[in-house]
Motif scaffolding. Structure first.
Motif, mmCIF file in Angstrom:
data_model
loop_
_atom_site.group_PDB
_atom_site.id
_atom_site.type_symbol
_atom_site.label_atom_id
_atom_site.label_comp_id
_atom_site.label_asym_id
_atom_site.label_seq_id
_atom_site.Cartn_x
_atom_site.Cartn_y
_atom_site.Cartn_z
ATOM 1 N N ILE A 142 4.325 12.227 5.837
ATOM 2 C CA ILE A 142 3.550 10.903 5.997
ATOM 3 C C ILE A 142 4.601 10.348 7.144
ATOM 4 N N THR A 162 0.961 -1.219 0.052
ATOM 5 C CA THR A 162 0.084 -0.050 0.025
ATOM 6 C C THR A 162 0.751 1.444 0.039
ATOM 7 N N ILE A 163 2.121 1.041 0.161
ATOM 8 C CA ILE A 163 3.046 2.296 0.315
ATOM 9 C C ILE A 163 3.030 2.957 -1.196
ATOM 10 N N LYS A 164 2.958 2.107 -2.154
ATOM 11 C CA LYS A 164 3.062 2.679 -3.646
ATOM 12 C C LYS A 164 1.866 3.731 -3.728
ATOM 13 N N LEU A 165 0.586 3.404 -3.150
ATOM 14 C CA LEU A 165 -0.601 4.255 -3.316
ATOM 15 C C LEU A 165 -0.581 5.592 -2.305
ATOM 16 N N LEU A 166 0.392 5.238 -1.422
ATOM 17 C CA LEU A 166 0.307 6.191 -0.400
ATOM 18 C C LEU A 166 1.327 7.347 -0.676
ATOM 19 N N LEU A 167 2.395 7.063 -1.389
ATOM 20 C CA LEU A 167 3.591 8.010 -1.641
ATOM 21 C C LEU A 167 3.243 8.636 -2.839
ATOM 22 N N ILE A 168 2.209 8.341 -3.923
ATOM 23 C CA ILE A 168 2.020 9.104 -5.029
ATOM 24 C C ILE A 168 0.947 10.212 -4.731
ATOM 25 N N ARG A 169 1.089 10.845 -3.624
ATOM 26 C CA ARG A 169 0.196 11.947 -3.629
ATOM 27 C C ARG A 169 0.843 13.057 -3.186
ATOM 28 N N PRO A 170 0.336 14.402 -3.450
ATOM 29 C CA PRO A 170 1.182 15.664 -3.391
ATOM 30 C C PRO A 170 1.350 15.685 -1.702
ATOM 31 N N ILE A 171 2.179 14.982 -1.203
ATOM 32 C CA ILE A 171 2.582 14.860 0.112
ATOM 33 C C ILE A 171 4.093 14.452 0.209
ATOM 34 N N TYR A 172 4.930 15.107 1.081
ATOM 35 C CA TYR A 172 6.268 14.709 1.186
ATOM 36 C C TYR A 172 6.377 13.636 2.240
ATOM 37 N N ARG A 173 7.256 12.745 1.867
ATOM 38 C CA ARG A 173 7.477 11.528 2.473
ATOM 39 C C ARG A 173 7.560 11.913 4.138
ATOM 40 N N LEU A 180 8.389 7.120 -7.110
ATOM 41 C CA LEU A 180 8.819 6.085 -5.908
ATOM 42 C C LEU A 180 10.085 5.751 -5.942
ATOM 43 N N ILE A 226 11.384 2.948 -3.502
ATOM 44 C CA ILE A 226 10.157 1.841 -3.106
ATOM 45 C C ILE A 226 10.274 0.681 -3.951
ATOM 46 N N ILE A 274 3.245 15.662 -9.037
ATOM 47 C CA ILE A 274 2.299 14.452 -8.745
ATOM 48 C C ILE A 274 0.971 14.765 -8.772
#
Lengths: 318, 313
Positions: free
Chosen positions: A152, A138-149, B61, A316, B84
């Motif tokens: 998160i 699920t990390i893949k769908l979590l990190l492809i949003r306009p939010i820095y890691r 990613l 990732i 993104i």
């Protein structure tokens, strides 16, 4: 900012919607209940002593004698001094000591042991929150949003610490209710006597309980941060949970064994127990509260920085 | 849309000399291509060629060792949030939180991008036809339902670039048909740039406008689907009275390597324009012709031809 609140809502949803969160809450409440029942029915409650002033005077005579014979052992000497001072204060101010367990004693006892349980739970929560998304993908769908890691990771860390707060509030309310039911709500207004460098004063029990929670939480806070670090670096929840619980459990034994070495004062777990400066004795004489806080700060910054660097920089591949 | 012409000038996704090295191994080697709004771009390649790595670099990613990727003009490296924001994606399988319901999953992603209304969430749910079971936990979903939920989360924020890795995986024929129509509408009417990767080559043939083929981390070519197929050497199959004689005649007179299939059939590899010449030659040589059939080549034939028919190295 509203965005960050949304992130916290997300992480909270992912913590509390898991069945493990419900199981943890049930275990916590179950342990409080078990502790209450064992204390209440496991031993006889002593009867109220009408001549309590004489008893205390007697006790103090014995204590004084012991203190005079004491040589070297600072910890015991301190304890005796404290007992003598508090007994004197009770006699002077006509404050009768309650016989046996009271609602507040029970809460104090419950806190000491159950915060260890809450530590374990929070370690599980923070490790799962950070590492499990790599296992499930699920990390893949979590990190492809306009939010820095960074945001998160921060939301995961903060929501895990909020879980601790929820557990502490649950512990406080549940142990208060159970303590009242088992040992009587009569003791609620009892004053808390504090011994501070030779003088005794009255304080609120609620304050004392929360102060106890806070002091116990120093170790929790550092261990949970350590678990977060391991989870971020290795992306493996099991490893993070196992390693941090083991470290936490083994630390007290190891620290005691290493107590004679000078460098032990730089070890993290020699500094997590801040009660050594309030009610106990420091592991080494040269250690002070300020020293411990500085050591804790250095470790904390190191943990946070390494965990952050790994979480935000690595590819990732999950 | 008013800015169609303007948008068409600027590529929706631009890869500039993108390379990825892991250790000493070069996974992706100097990849450059553009994808425009309003087209469906197929990303083809044998397993292990670097398709997924490229997609992961496009969505941030994975980091690239060299080069840059721009999404609607924003660098994914330098301006991650702006870049993104334009993208909706499924990377490999649509992995959702199984202990949450489908609806909670969508709420989760909606909270991460400002401006997604509750109406939009309901609209997307209707679009992928999950209304009936959206409040069930995802662990009870079939693969096809998860795939549709994956599409739903990718579309929530009206992305101008949609990236779907193996989108037809787990869908039934009706589902594939619907998805294909929907993607066509998205690209034509809302001018979305759609990147699709798939192993189902026949599917790609129906779905894509252009395809890029990648092998061993290098781009072999970017062409429209029609060009790609036609560029391959075409063949005609001719039925005659004497196949052996006919094949020999074509070889002798036209220097074309005709293949003798059986007593009455031969196959001639020849460009479209030259078919009449072959027929003329046979007629002049008094060979009776019963039929001439152009052998259509599929994308799959062409793909195997280009990549040398190998999969993983």
């Amino acid at each position: 900012m509203s965005n960050f609140v949304g992130l916290l809502q997300n992480e909270n949803m992912k913590i509390y919607r898991r069945s493990s969160a419900k199981v943890m809450m049930i275990i916590l409440l179950g342990l409080i209940l078990a502790a209450g029942l064992i204390i209440r029915f496991g031993s006889d409650q002593p009867k109220s002593d009408p001549h309590w002033k004489q008893t205390l005077i007697q006790d103090n005579k014995v204590n004084q004698k012991q203190l005079a014979q004491m040589k070297g052992n600072k910890q015991v000497a301190n304890y005796l001094k404290k007992t003598i001072a508090i007994n004197k204060y009770r006699i002077e101010h006509n404050l009768k000591p309650s016989p046996g367990e009271t609602i507040w004693n029970f809460m104090e006892d419950a806190a000491g042991n159950l915060i260890l349980v809450i530590s374990v739970f929070t370690i599980i929560v923070v490790s799962t929150s950070i590492a499990s998304e790599f296992d499930t993908g699920t990390i893949k769908l979590l990190l492809i949003r306009p939010i820095y890691r960074t945001e998160i990771l921060l939301s995961k860390y903060i929501s895990a610490l909020l879980f601790t707060v929820v557990c502490l509030i649950t512990l406080f309310i549940a142990s208060w209710l159970l303590g009242g039911l088992l040992f009587g709500f009569g003791g609620v207004n009892e004053a808390h006597l504090v011994y501070d460098h030779g003088t005794v004063y009255q304080s609120s029990w609620t304050l004392a309980i929360w102060k106890g929670y806070l002091l116990n939480c120093v170790s929790l806070f550092m261990t949970v941060t350590f678990a977060g670090l391991i989870a971020s670096v290795f992306r493996n929840g099991g490893l993070a949970i196992g390693l941090s619980i083991f470290t936490m459990m083994a630390s007290s034994i190891v620290i005691t064994l290493l107590g004679r070495y000078d460098w032990v004062k730089y070890v993290l777990f020699a500094n997590t127990d801040l009660t050594q400066y309030t009610t106990g004795t420091p592991i080494r004489d040269e250690m002070t509260l300020g020293f411990s806080l500085a050591v804790l700060a250095v470790y904390y910054i190191l943990f946070i920085f390494i965990g952050w660097a790994f979480y935000t920089r690595r590819d990732i591949k999950a | 849309m008013a800015n169609n012409a303007e948008a068409a000038a600027q590529p929706a996704v631009r890869l500039e000399h993108v390379s990825k090295k892991i250790g000493r191994k070069t996974i992706i080697d100097d990849l450059s291509f553009d994808i425009y709004g309003g087209e469906v771009f197929g990303f083809l390649g044998p397993n292990g060629a670097g398709k997924t790595t490229t997609i992961r670099m496009i969505v941030g990613l994975m980091r690239m060792t060299q080069g840059n990727i721009y999404i609607q003009g924003h660098s994914i490296k330098g301006d991650f949030k702006q870049a993104i924001r334009q993208v909706g994606a499924i990377v490999e399988n649509p992995e959702m939180y199984k202990f949450l319901t489908g609806y909670q999953n969508l709420i989760h992603y909606a909270r991460m991008i400002p401006g997604i209304s509750k109406e939009r969430i309901l609209e997307v749910i209707k679009l992928v036809e999950l209304q009936g079971r959206i409040h069930e936990k995802v662990k009870h979903y079939s693969l096809g339902m998860r795939q549709r939920l994956g599409v739903a989360q990718a579309l929530l924020h009206h992305p101008s670039v949609l990236i779907l890795d193996e989108p037809t995986n787990g869908l039934d024929p009706q589902g594939i048909h619907d998805l294909r129509n929907y993607l066509h509408n998205l690209s034509r009417e809302e001018h979305v740039a759609i990147i699709v990767s798939s192993h189902l080559l026949s599917e790609m043939q129906l779905m894509c406008d252009r395809i890029g083929i990648i092998q061993k981390g290098k781009l072999i070519g970017v062409e429209t689907v029609n060009d790609f197929i036609e560029k391959g050497s075409s063949k005609v199959r001719i039925q005659v009275d004497d196949g052996r004689l006919a094949a020999q005649t074509v070889k002798d007179k036209l220097a074309i390597d005709a293949v003798f299939i059986d007593d009455t059939t031969l196959e001639v590899p020849v460009e479209h324009e030259k078919i009449p010449v072959v027929v003329d030659t046979l007629v002049v040589s008094k060979i009776k012709i019963y039929s001439v059939i152009a052998v259509a080549k599929s994308l799959e034939d062409r793909f195997l031809e280009v990549t040398g028919g190998k999969s993983v190295e």
